[in-house]
Scaffold this motif. Sequence first.
Motif, PDB file in Angstrom:
ATOM      1  N   ASN A 279       0.849  -1.176   0.000  1.00 56.94           N
ATOM      2  CA  ASN A 279       0.000   0.000   0.000  1.00 56.94           C
ATOM      3  C   ASN A 279       0.893   1.236   0.000  1.00 56.94           C
ATOM      4  O   ASN A 279       1.627   1.476   0.962  1.00 56.94           O
ATOM      5  N   TYR A 281       0.220   4.481   0.157  1.00 60.05           N
ATOM      6  CA  TYR A 281      -0.090   5.503   1.170  1.00 60.05           C
ATOM      7  C   TYR A 281       0.454   5.091   2.534  1.00 60.05           C
ATOM      8  O   TYR A 281       1.085   5.891   3.229  1.00 60.05           O
ATOM      9  N   SER A 282       0.235   3.831   2.913  1.00 64.21           N
ATOM     10  CA  SER A 282       0.711   3.359   4.219  1.00 64.21           C
ATOM     11  C   SER A 282       2.231   3.383   4.296  1.00 64.21           C
ATOM     12  O   SER A 282       2.809   3.737   5.330  1.00 64.21           O
ATOM     13  N   ASN A 285       3.284   7.044   4.627  1.00 62.68           N
ATOM     14  CA  ASN A 285       2.803   7.572   5.899  1.00 62.68           C
ATOM     15  C   ASN A 285       3.591   7.000   7.074  1.00 62.68           C
ATOM     16  O   ASN A 285       3.915   7.725   8.032  1.00 62.68           O
ATOM     17  N   LEU A 302       0.039  14.592   3.091  1.00 64.09           N
ATOM     18  CA  LEU A 302       0.251  13.561   2.073  1.00 64.09           C
ATOM     19  C   LEU A 302      -1.028  13.408   1.270  1.00 64.09           C
ATOM     20  O   LEU A 302      -2.105  13.180   1.834  1.00 64.09           O
ATOM     21  N   SER A 303      -0.921  13.551  -0.049  1.00 68.59           N
ATOM     22  CA  SER A 303      -2.096  13.406  -0.917  1.00 68.59           C
ATOM     23  C   SER A 303      -1.729  12.592  -2.151  1.00 68.59           C
ATOM     24  O   SER A 303      -0.673  12.792  -2.752  1.00 68.59           O
ATOM     25  N   LEU A 304      -2.607  11.663  -2.498  1.00 69.17           N
ATOM     26  CA  LEU A 304      -2.451  10.835  -3.687  1.00 69.17           C
ATOM     27  C   LEU A 304      -3.631  11.100  -4.611  1.00 69.17           C
ATOM     28  O   LEU A 304      -4.779  11.186  -4.147  1.00 69.17           O
ATOM     29  N   THR A 310      -4.901   1.554  -4.924  1.00 74.39           N
ATOM     30  CA  THR A 310      -4.555   1.436  -3.504  1.00 74.39           C
ATOM     31  C   THR A 310      -3.309   0.596  -3.318  1.00 74.39           C
ATOM     32  O   THR A 310      -2.427   0.912  -2.524  1.00 74.39           O
ATOM     33  N   GLU A 344       2.968  15.224  -2.671  1.00 72.22           N
ATOM     34  CA  GLU A 344       1.907  15.018  -3.659  1.00 72.22           C
ATOM     35  C   GLU A 344       2.335  13.912  -4.625  1.00 72.22           C
ATOM     36  O   GLU A 344       3.458  13.929  -5.131  1.00 72.22           O
TER      37      GLU A 344
END
Length: 581
Positions: A279, A281-282, A285, A302-304, A310, A344
Amino acid sequence: MKILNRFLLLFKSDNKENVDIEEQTPTLINNLINFFLFCIVFIEGVICLRSEDIFFAIPLLTLSLIFAFHFVYLSRNSMARGMQNSLFFFSSVTFLYFVVFGSSTGINIIWSALFPPFIISLMGMRRGSIFSLLFMALIAIIILIINNYGFIDLAKQYTLTEKIVFLAFYFLFFIATYAIHYTYTEIILKKERRVLDSQNFNKTQEELISKLSHQIRTPLSNITGIIDILEKTTLTDDQRDYINTIHASSNNLVNVVNNMVAASKTNFSQIPAEEVSFNLYSTINNTIKLFQDDQEKKKFSLSLSADIPTNLIGNSVKVKQIFLNLLNSLLKYNKSELKTIAIEVSRKEILPNKIVLKFRIISNTVVPIPKSELGEDAMHSSEVIHLNRSKYINLLDLGITQKIIEMDGNHIEISPDSVKTVIEFTASFKENNKSQSIENIKPPTKQSESYFKPSVNIADANILLVEDNFSNQQIIILYIKDEVRKIEVAFNGKEALDKFGKVKYDLILMDVQMPIMDGFKATEKIRQIEKSTGTHTPIIAVTANAFPEDKEKCLASGMDDYISKPFQPEDLIHKMKKHLS
């Protein structure tokens, strides 16, 4: 303990593909939650059914079937995106049902106190804690208002002791769960940081070996070149003996450098090459969390973009390594009281079975570079900023990061100004989509195969030598002057492009590390020009970069061949004849 371990293995995902550890853990937790909720609700439903309490039996048995469905299908499919939200909804409904209506067992109020462990495990520490406290507030309203005033006839009536016991149990379970998760997270993050720091240290040594190799190979190539030329002249016996001794010593030094490079690749390449499902994002992050454990004021965002899947397939460790280095450098040189970093991620290209992402990091870090080195208008000149990219990379200690990114054929750009620094880089992944067919994806054909190239005699060939070092120019010219009569020289990639636009060359000898424009960028520009003209000029990389990935990078940029310094003149001439014919 062995029996317990085997029991827990039953809850692992049946997905056969490699999955990152950050994806395996939530799946295991979701499966366990499904299983225990099924057991709790099913047992309650069966007890109610045996006591012929249909009002309680039917809802409880229905909920047990829903949890069984989650366990058998949804939770065993790690790619089921709606599974977590679905499980959260039905878990909340179940616990709320226990609070409002109770059951014939009389212990449902205790089961409801297990809501914090379930939800925090399912939704994560931050979201789970918020939902747990909101649920506690909702329960307090139910007990104090609905229970006291009898808004629902079938609602369970609680005594004052039961209310106190329930709220105390609930709050204790919440505090204990939060403390356990917080401690576990801190331990994991510290361990991960130690591992990444170790990898970073190894990469630093590898980069040092690479620089030493390059610095040694360049003068060594000149020494061996002069020796080869001297051997072809008239010498006395003593002089020839001396030359042979120097030549033998030079060859030994070449072997030492080659062994040093080989050893560095064996000992320092610690980042695993295995591609797994993870993942994005994880992963990013969790890396950000490594920098939130001190007293400095920091603000991360943090933005995707919505079109990024995912889960991706790629090297998650390499992504962590890149962001660890970038964030560490930006924070290290940030003198602001409040340090802000915005990340970003957008989709740059859509290719068959391949996703190219663009990462953009914006920080209020001001690059600590003296204006005297760049001129008065340096900070406002995009051209100067681009040309001094290597200087910015060195000042921010991002040499290792640059190497990791460019190792896969990607690139990194740094754009600083007087108030902020913007870092952009690209990375390639695969989409985790089993249904996608790759049978129709044809392997790329080499550009050189698309053109007819008439044979050229090396004696009649027009050669362009692109080399920024004057001594290296003279040595290579001495190597090939007896074979080639037409040789032109360019001191960098930009000068080579200017000459290429005016003169037709039969072959180009291209250095890699040069100021203004390096050999990779010059090659890419030449190939772009050739697409419009329908021609192809052979380009041979002549460089002191001798790592295996250096050759791969040269070929990936569009070069036709590669030779590393020091080399034998016969080897270079042989390659030239091969591509001219």
